[in-house]
Design a protein around this motif. Structure first.
Motif, PDB file in Angstrom:
ATOM      1  N   ASP A 123       0.845  -1.201   0.000  1.00 28.77           N
ATOM      2  CA  ASP A 123       0.000   0.000   0.000  1.00 28.77           C
ATOM      3  C   ASP A 123       0.876   1.245   0.000  1.00 28.77           C
ATOM      4  OD1 ASP A 123       0.669  -0.669   2.833  1.00 28.77           O
ATOM      5  OD2 ASP A 123      -0.424   1.191   3.206  1.00 28.77           O
ATOM      6  N   GLU A 124       0.332   2.301  -0.534  1.00 20.10           N
ATOM      7  CA  GLU A 124       1.058   3.572  -0.564  1.00 20.10           C
ATOM      8  C   GLU A 124       0.490   4.565   0.433  1.00 20.10           C
ATOM      9  OE1 GLU A 124       0.827   4.899  -4.588  1.00 20.10           O
ATOM     10  OE2 GLU A 124       2.035   3.240  -5.344  1.00 20.10           O
ATOM     11  N   HIS A 125      -0.796   4.468   0.700  1.00 20.70           N
ATOM     12  CA  HIS A 125      -1.464   5.463   1.528  1.00 20.70           C
ATOM     13  C   HIS A 125      -2.360   4.806   2.573  1.00 20.70           C
ATOM     14  CE1 HIS A 125       0.006   8.411  -1.322  1.00 20.70           C
ATOM     15  NE2 HIS A 125      -0.524   7.711  -2.290  1.00 20.70           N
TER      16      HIS A 125
ATOM     17  N   GLU B  91     -12.526   4.840   3.040  1.00 19.58           N
ATOM     18  CA  GLU B  91     -12.664   4.115   1.777  1.00 19.58           C
ATOM     19  C   GLU B  91     -12.155   2.689   1.992  1.00 19.58           C
ATOM     20  OE1 GLU B  91     -11.937   5.740  -2.615  1.00 19.58           O
ATOM     21  OE2 GLU B  91     -10.098   5.620  -1.430  1.00 19.58           O
ATOM     22  N   ILE B  92     -12.914   1.713   1.514  1.00 22.57           N
ATOM     23  CA  ILE B  92     -12.534   0.305   1.658  1.00 22.57           C
ATOM     24  C   ILE B  92     -12.527  -0.332   0.274  1.00 22.57           C
ATOM     25  CG2 ILE B  92     -13.147  -1.933   2.659  1.00 22.57           C
ATOM     26  CD1 ILE B  92     -14.326  -0.389   5.051  1.00 22.57           C
TER      27      ILE B  92
ATOM     28  N   ARG C 244     -14.387  -1.237 -10.359  1.00 24.27           N
ATOM     29  CA  ARG C 244     -13.585  -0.220 -11.044  1.00 24.27           C
ATOM     30  C   ARG C 244     -12.645  -0.823 -12.083  1.00 24.27           C
ATOM     31  NH1 ARG C 244     -12.752   4.452  -7.423  1.00 24.27           N
ATOM     32  NH2 ARG C 244     -14.873   5.016  -6.799  1.00 24.27           N
ATOM     33  N   GLY C 245     -12.887  -2.063 -12.486  1.00 27.64           N
ATOM     34  CA  GLY C 245     -12.044  -2.683 -13.507  1.00 27.64           C
ATOM     35  C   GLY C 245     -10.928  -3.510 -12.901  1.00 27.64           C
ATOM     36  N   THR C 246      -9.839  -3.624 -13.644  1.00 26.15           N
ATOM     37  CA  THR C 246      -8.697  -4.394 -13.147  1.00 26.15           C
ATOM     38  C   THR C 246      -7.597  -3.429 -12.703  1.00 26.15           C
ATOM     39  OG1 THR C 246      -7.745  -4.604 -15.349  1.00 26.15           O
ATOM     40  CG2 THR C 246      -9.191  -6.384 -14.617  1.00 26.15           C
ATOM     41  N   ILE C 247      -6.746  -3.967 -11.814  1.00 26.34           N
ATOM     42  CA  ILE C 247      -5.655  -3.156 -11.270  1.00 26.34           C
ATOM     43  C   ILE C 247      -4.430  -4.043 -11.083  1.00 26.34           C
ATOM     44  CG2 ILE C 247      -6.298  -3.497  -8.834  1.00 26.34           C
ATOM     45  CD1 ILE C 247      -5.666  -0.423  -8.523  1.00 26.34           C
ATOM     46  N   ASP C 248      -3.265  -3.452 -11.242  1.00 31.13           N
ATOM     47  CA  ASP C 248      -1.980  -4.143 -11.095  1.00 31.13           C
ATOM     48  C   ASP C 248      -1.200  -3.652  -9.886  1.00 31.13           C
ATOM     49  OD1 ASP C 248      -1.643  -6.051 -13.050  1.00 31.13           O
ATOM     50  OD2 ASP C 248      -0.990  -4.618 -14.553  1.00 31.13           O
ATOM     51  N   LYS C 249      -1.856  -3.053  -8.941  1.00 26.34           N
ATOM     52  CA  LYS C 249      -1.158  -2.293  -7.915  1.00 26.34           C
ATOM     53  C   LYS C 249      -0.663  -3.111  -6.722  1.00 26.34           C
ATOM     54  CE  LYS C 249      -1.700   1.880  -5.180  1.00 26.34           C
ATOM     55  NZ  LYS C 249      -2.546   3.020  -4.899  1.00 26.34           N
ATOM     56  N   TRP C 250      -1.483  -3.914  -6.100  1.00 23.01           N
ATOM     57  CA  TRP C 250      -1.135  -4.469  -4.796  1.00 23.01           C
ATOM     58  C   TRP C 250      -0.597  -5.891  -4.823  1.00 23.01           C
ATOM     59  CZ3 TRP C 250      -6.069  -1.837  -4.995  1.00 23.01           C
ATOM     60  CH2 TRP C 250      -5.995  -0.536  -4.516  1.00 23.01           C
ATOM     61  N   TYR C 251      -0.942  -6.644  -5.838  1.00 23.62           N
ATOM     62  CA  TYR C 251      -0.510  -8.036  -5.908  1.00 23.62           C
ATOM     63  C   TYR C 251       0.306  -8.259  -7.170  1.00 23.62           C
ATOM     64  CZ  TYR C 251      -3.695  -8.827  -2.036  1.00 23.62           C
ATOM     65  OH  TYR C 251      -4.309  -8.778  -0.807  1.00 23.62           O
TER      66      TYR C 251
END
Length: 185
Positions: free
Chosen positions: A93-95, A132-133, A156-163
């Motif tokens: 996580d960043e924030h 926010e969760i 919100r679609g797909t994300i490449d951020k946390w995993y």
């Protein structure tokens, strides 16, 4: 100590006496295939299950934590610890982004227990000051995506951020949650 109650469930801290329930759940490929990064890792024995329970117990940081879900509805699963529900900071996580999650024994699937437990934990998180969760699911985990939708989360679609691999991404804000609760009353 109870974390939350619902009409059919008690959400409470894990105990070492719950290790057999953790083993029964985490020794099944149909459960662990959706957890974490990389290849699924089955829990092999009670010692490993106890270590997992100890890890979960160590994550209690209100309003965050990792808790046992026990059925109290008088039905066939009454008195049984059927799984876990969590509210934790996302990896990488960043924030301080917070993730809600759940995993239940297959015997409990299809009874509405996951959205019921998750709704109670959303309430805990927002009452505890989280704004926010998030929920992230495996790209193919259709059942978890349905739970996200049932509890009012927005896809919100797909994300490449946390995993390490892409995930389906869902979010709900405290403001959205409060508006949904007002509509239900």
């Amino acid at each position: 100590m109870l974390i939350a109650t619902t009409p059919r469930l008690e959400i409470r801290p894990w105990t070492l006496e719950d290790a057999p329930a953790a083993l029964a759940m985490l020794s099944r490929i149909e459960v662990v295939q959706w957890l974490g990064d990389g290849d699924p890792v089955l829990t092999k024995d009670l010692d490993e299950a106890r270590m997992k329970v100890e890890t979960w117990r160590g994550r209690d940081n209100p309003p965050l934590g990792h808790w046992a879900v026990e059925v109290t509805d008088g039905g066939p699963l009454h008195g049984r610890t059927i799984g876990t529900v969590l509210l934790l900071t996302l990896p990488n996580d960043e924030h301080g982004e917070v993730e809600i999650g759940w995993h239940l024994h297959p015997d409990a699937w299809g009874n509405g227990y996951a959205p019921e437990a998750a709704t109670a934990i959303l309430e805990r998180g927002f009452s505890g000051g989280i704004e926010e969760i998030f929920a992230v699911t495996d790209l193919d985990n259709v059942n978890s995506m349905k739970v996200c939708t049932k509890i009012g989360m927005e896809h919100r679609g797909t994300i490449d951020k946390w995993y390490a691999t892409p995930s389906q991404f869902f979010v709900i804000t405290r403001e959205q949650w409060l508006a949904q609760q007002a509509e239900r009353t």
